[in-house]
Design a protein around this motif. Structure first.
Motif, PDB file in Angstrom:
ATOM      1  N   ASP A 198       0.857  -1.185   0.000  1.00  0.00           N
ATOM      2  CA  ASP A 198       0.000   0.000   0.000  1.00  0.00           C
ATOM      3  C   ASP A 198       0.889   1.230   0.000  1.00  0.00           C
ATOM      4  OD1 ASP A 198       0.951   0.247   2.638  1.00  0.00           O
ATOM      5  OD2 ASP A 198      -0.899  -0.521   3.533  1.00  0.00           O
ATOM      6  N   ARG A 199       0.314   2.381   0.252  1.00  0.00           N
ATOM      7  CA  ARG A 199       1.082   3.621   0.216  1.00  0.00           C
ATOM      8  C   ARG A 199       2.018   3.753   1.415  1.00  0.00           C
ATOM      9  NH1 ARG A 199       0.454   8.028  -2.786  1.00  0.00           N
ATOM     10  NH2 ARG A 199       0.845   9.281  -0.925  1.00  0.00           N
ATOM     11  N   MET A 200       1.859   2.914   2.428  1.00  0.00           N
ATOM     12  CA  MET A 200       2.776   2.939   3.564  1.00  0.00           C
ATOM     13  C   MET A 200       4.028   2.124   3.289  1.00  0.00           C
ATOM     14  SD  MET A 200       0.395   2.770   6.981  1.00  0.00           S
ATOM     15  CE  MET A 200       1.855   2.759   8.031  1.00  0.00           C
ATOM     16  N   GLY A 201       3.863   0.963   2.648  1.00  0.00           N
ATOM     17  CA  GLY A 201       5.030   0.124   2.437  1.00  0.00           C
ATOM     18  C   GLY A 201       4.753  -1.019   1.491  1.00  0.00           C
ATOM     19  N   TYR A 202       5.835  -1.556   0.930  1.00  0.00           N
ATOM     20  CA  TYR A 202       5.795  -2.729   0.059  1.00  0.00           C
ATOM     21  C   TYR A 202       6.504  -3.871   0.770  1.00  0.00           C
ATOM     22  CZ  TYR A 202       3.941  -1.497  -4.578  1.00  0.00           C
ATOM     23  OH  TYR A 202       3.113  -1.202  -5.632  1.00  0.00           O
ATOM     24  N   ARG A 203       5.739  -4.901   1.160  1.00  0.00           N
ATOM     25  CA  ARG A 203       6.338  -6.083   1.781  1.00  0.00           C
ATOM     26  C   ARG A 203       6.718  -7.060   0.681  1.00  0.00           C
ATOM     27  NH1 ARG A 203       6.628  -8.728   6.734  1.00  0.00           N
ATOM     28  NH2 ARG A 203       5.423  -7.086   7.777  1.00  0.00           N
ATOM     29  N   LEU A 204       7.963  -7.526   0.710  1.00  0.00           N
ATOM     30  CA  LEU A 204       8.477  -8.446  -0.292  1.00  0.00           C
ATOM     31  C   LEU A 204       8.641  -9.830   0.303  1.00  0.00           C
ATOM     32  CD1 LEU A 204      11.228  -6.114  -1.808  1.00  0.00           C
ATOM     33  CD2 LEU A 204       8.826  -6.306  -2.472  1.00  0.00           C
ATOM     34  N   SER A 205       8.644 -10.836  -0.561  1.00  0.00           N
ATOM     35  CA  SER A 205       8.759 -12.218  -0.121  1.00  0.00           C
ATOM     36  C   SER A 205       9.928 -12.889  -0.830  1.00  0.00           C
ATOM     37  CB  SER A 205       7.456 -12.964  -0.436  1.00  0.00           C
ATOM     38  OG  SER A 205       7.550 -14.321  -0.113  1.00  0.00           O
ATOM     39  N   GLY A 206      10.807 -13.518  -0.053  1.00  0.00           N
ATOM     40  CA  GLY A 206      11.971 -14.178  -0.645  1.00  0.00           C
ATOM     41  C   GLY A 206      12.905 -14.689   0.429  1.00  0.00           C
ATOM     42  N   ALA A 207      14.176 -14.828   0.074  1.00  0.00           N
ATOM     43  CA  ALA A 207      15.165 -15.328   1.022  1.00  0.00           C
ATOM     44  C   ALA A 207      15.272 -14.383   2.219  1.00  0.00           C
ATOM     45  CB  ALA A 207      16.522 -15.458   0.334  1.00  0.00           C
ATOM     46  N   PRO A 208      15.078 -14.877   3.442  1.00  0.00           N
ATOM     47  CA  PRO A 208      15.152 -13.992   4.611  1.00  0.00           C
ATOM     48  C   PRO A 208      16.584 -13.545   4.881  1.00  0.00           C
ATOM     49  CG  PRO A 208      14.873 -16.259   5.308  1.00  0.00           C
ATOM     50  CD  PRO A 208      14.742 -16.262   3.813  1.00  0.00           C
ATOM     51  N   LEU A 240       9.731   1.110   2.681  1.00  0.00           N
ATOM     52  CA  LEU A 240       8.852   2.141   3.221  1.00  0.00           C
ATOM     53  C   LEU A 240       8.542   3.189   2.156  1.00  0.00           C
ATOM     54  CD1 LEU A 240       7.992   1.746   6.179  1.00  0.00           C
ATOM     55  CD2 LEU A 240      10.208   0.709   5.712  1.00  0.00           C
ATOM     56  N   MET A 241       7.254   3.497   1.991  1.00  0.00           N
ATOM     57  CA  MET A 241       6.797   4.351   0.898  1.00  0.00           C
ATOM     58  C   MET A 241       6.289   5.705   1.406  1.00  0.00           C
ATOM     59  SD  MET A 241       7.711   2.354  -1.521  1.00  0.00           S
ATOM     60  CE  MET A 241       6.949   2.281  -3.124  1.00  0.00           C
ATOM     61  N   LYS A 242       5.524   6.411   0.592  1.00  0.00           N
ATOM     62  CA  LYS A 242       5.214   7.811   0.857  1.00  0.00           C
ATOM     63  C   LYS A 242       4.395   8.055   2.127  1.00  0.00           C
ATOM     64  CE  LYS A 242       7.374  10.164  -2.259  1.00  0.00           C
ATOM     65  NZ  LYS A 242       6.835  11.089  -3.249  1.00  0.00           N
ATOM     66  N   ASP A 243       3.513   7.131   2.491  1.00  0.00           N
ATOM     67  CA  ASP A 243       2.682   7.342   3.684  1.00  0.00           C
ATOM     68  C   ASP A 243       3.211   6.577   4.898  1.00  0.00           C
ATOM     69  OD1 ASP A 243       1.151   8.856   2.019  1.00  0.00           O
ATOM     70  OD2 ASP A 243      -0.642   7.609   2.105  1.00  0.00           O
ATOM     71  N   ARG A 244       4.504   6.266   4.875  1.00  0.00           N
ATOM     72  CA  ARG A 244       5.120   5.537   5.986  1.00  0.00           C
ATOM     73  C   ARG A 244       5.015   6.322   7.295  1.00  0.00           C
ATOM     74  NH1 ARG A 244       8.041   8.715   3.183  1.00  0.00           N
ATOM     75  NH2 ARG A 244       9.655  10.018   4.118  1.00  0.00           N
ATOM     76  N   GLN A 245       5.131   5.608   8.404  1.00  0.00           N
ATOM     77  CA  GLN A 245       5.304   6.293   9.678  1.00  0.00           C
ATOM     78  C   GLN A 245       6.653   7.007   9.652  1.00  0.00           C
ATOM     79  OE1 GLN A 245       4.807   2.907  12.298  1.00  0.00           O
ATOM     80  NE2 GLN A 245       2.753   3.552  12.842  1.00  0.00           N
ATOM     81  N   GLN A 248       9.583   3.399  -9.120  1.00  0.00           N
ATOM     82  CA  GLN A 248       9.446   2.270 -10.043  1.00  0.00           C
ATOM     83  C   GLN A 248       8.879   1.045  -9.323  1.00  0.00           C
ATOM     84  OE1 GLN A 248       9.959   2.310 -13.532  1.00  0.00           O
ATOM     85  NE2 GLN A 248       9.787   4.449 -12.885  1.00  0.00           N
ATOM     86  N   LEU A 249       9.285   0.819  -8.085  1.00  0.00           N
ATOM     87  CA  LEU A 249       8.730  -0.287  -7.313  1.00  0.00           C
ATOM     88  C   LEU A 249       7.225  -0.106  -7.121  1.00  0.00           C
ATOM     89  CD1 LEU A 249       9.037  -2.866  -5.612  1.00  0.00           C
ATOM     90  CD2 LEU A 249       9.619  -1.394  -3.668  1.00  0.00           C
ATOM     91  N   SER A 250       6.779   1.136  -6.934  1.00  0.00           N
ATOM     92  CA  SER A 250       5.360   1.393  -6.676  1.00  0.00           C
ATOM     93  C   SER A 250       4.464   1.041  -7.854  1.00  0.00           C
ATOM     94  CB  SER A 250       5.149   2.868  -6.302  1.00  0.00           C
ATOM     95  OG  SER A 250       5.195   3.714  -7.443  1.00  0.00           O
ATOM     96  N   GLN A 251       5.062   0.801  -9.021  1.00  0.00           N
ATOM     97  CA  GLN A 251       4.283   0.401 -10.196  1.00  0.00           C
ATOM     98  C   GLN A 251       4.246  -1.118 -10.376  1.00  0.00           C
ATOM     99  OE1 GLN A 251       2.348   2.215 -11.783  1.00  0.00           O
ATOM    100  NE2 GLN A 251       3.093   4.294 -11.981  1.00  0.00           N
TER     101      GLN A 251
END
Length: 306
Positions: A211-221, A250-255, A273-276
């Motif tokens: 969302d506008r707060m953040g992008y959670r990614l999934s992969g190798a921890p 963390l994106m534009k509406d992050r804490q 670019q990630l936000s797209q």
């Protein structure tokens, strides 16, 4: 001298360049997720760079035109139509009273930007019209609300029209593999060489939790040697690593502050670019020097601001 909202879509927000200078009070910047697309829309129309636009996420927006103007659409291809005829992003179009502009499902990308000559008119809160729902700031009412059916979007009408096109070299391919440069910063040194190698050699999938707060990614921890940190200010694009080792950008509406270790930070253009990217798309990371990020931004600013 307005558009009337017939269908607000999934999430449509008024955004200008953001609410600057209040993070020390816990108020985030807001503003466009994809600065590249946002600033190009205003440039196509000869607007001031921070003129207020619509950020349209996932589409489904429908607008009735009540006054003549020229508009620009940039960013994602959201199956846009003008009077039921398909139109393409990264161009300008003349509209007249009675026209209907509609955005459908995403074909490529996630967020489109709609600008009109002179920008949309709304009352500023703390120096900005940018909508931040969590903080109840900005937008038409000043209370951080997304657009809703029946809203009226005022602007200054004009019948003058000049067709403008974004040069091909400036149009991103949102379906192409995305490699993002990461500036080592924050608690980067708390990640061992092996952990850093894991991060920079692994593929990460964009999860459903974006969302506008953040992008959670999934992969190798990846793991930091720190259990936690004292909360500190967070920049746009900072890559936070929580206890499960899965990166969150963390994106534009992050804490404005956070207490998880951060392995580094994306540039603002990289985060845009990630936000797209949609859930399921793959991103990779590579080290990036701060000087390279500065050069990238200066070149972009030279094109946009002159």
């Amino acid at each position: 001298m307005s558009f009337e909202v017939m269908n607000p879509g999934m999430l449509t927000l008024l955004q200008d360049s953001g609410r600057i200078g209040f993070q020390h009070l816990g108020i985030t910047t807001g503003g466009p997720m994809d600065e590249h697309a946002f600033y190009w829309a205003n440039r196509l129309l000869g607007n001031k760079p921070d003129a207020t636009q619509l950020e349209i996420t996932f589409g489904q927006l429908q607008l009735k035109v009540n006054a003549a103007t020229t508009l620009a659409v940039t960013g994602a291809d959201l199956s846009t139509t003008l009077n039921d005829k398909a139109i393409q992003p990264w161009l300008t179009y003349a509209v007249k009273p009675g026209d209907v502009l509609a955005f459908g499902a995403p074909k490529s990308g996630l967020r489109a930007y709609l600008a009109v000559v002179g920008g949309f008119e709304c009352k500023q809160k703390l120096g900005s019209c940018s909508t931040v729902k969590r903080e109840q700031l900005g937008g038409l009412t000043g209370l951080g609300e997304a657009l809703k059916t029946g809203d009226i979007l005022p602007f200054t009408a004009t019948t003058e029209f000049t067709e403008q096109r974004t040069p091909k070299w400036a149009i991103p391919d949102y379906d192409a593999p995305l490699e993002l440069g990461v500036m080592p910063s924050y608690q980067h040194a708390s990640f061992s060489h092996d952990e850093q190698m894991t991060f920079f050699t692994s593929e990460y999938e964009v999860s459903q939790n974006i969302d506008r707060m953040g992008y959670r990614l999934s992969g190798a921890p990846v793991k930091s040697s720190l259990d936690g940190i004292i909360s500190e200010g967070i920049a746009f694009g900072a890559i936070q690593i929580p206890n499960d080792g899965q990166p969150i950008v963390l994106m534009k509406d992050r804490q404005t502050i956070g207490g998880y270790p951060k392995i580094g930070c994306l540039s603002s253009l990289g985060a845009g670019q990630l936000s797209q990217r949609q859930p399921g798309q793959i991103v990779t990371f590579s080290p990036m020097d701060v000087a390279d990020a500065e050069v990238e931004r200066r070149l972009f600013n030279r094109v946009i601001f002159g």
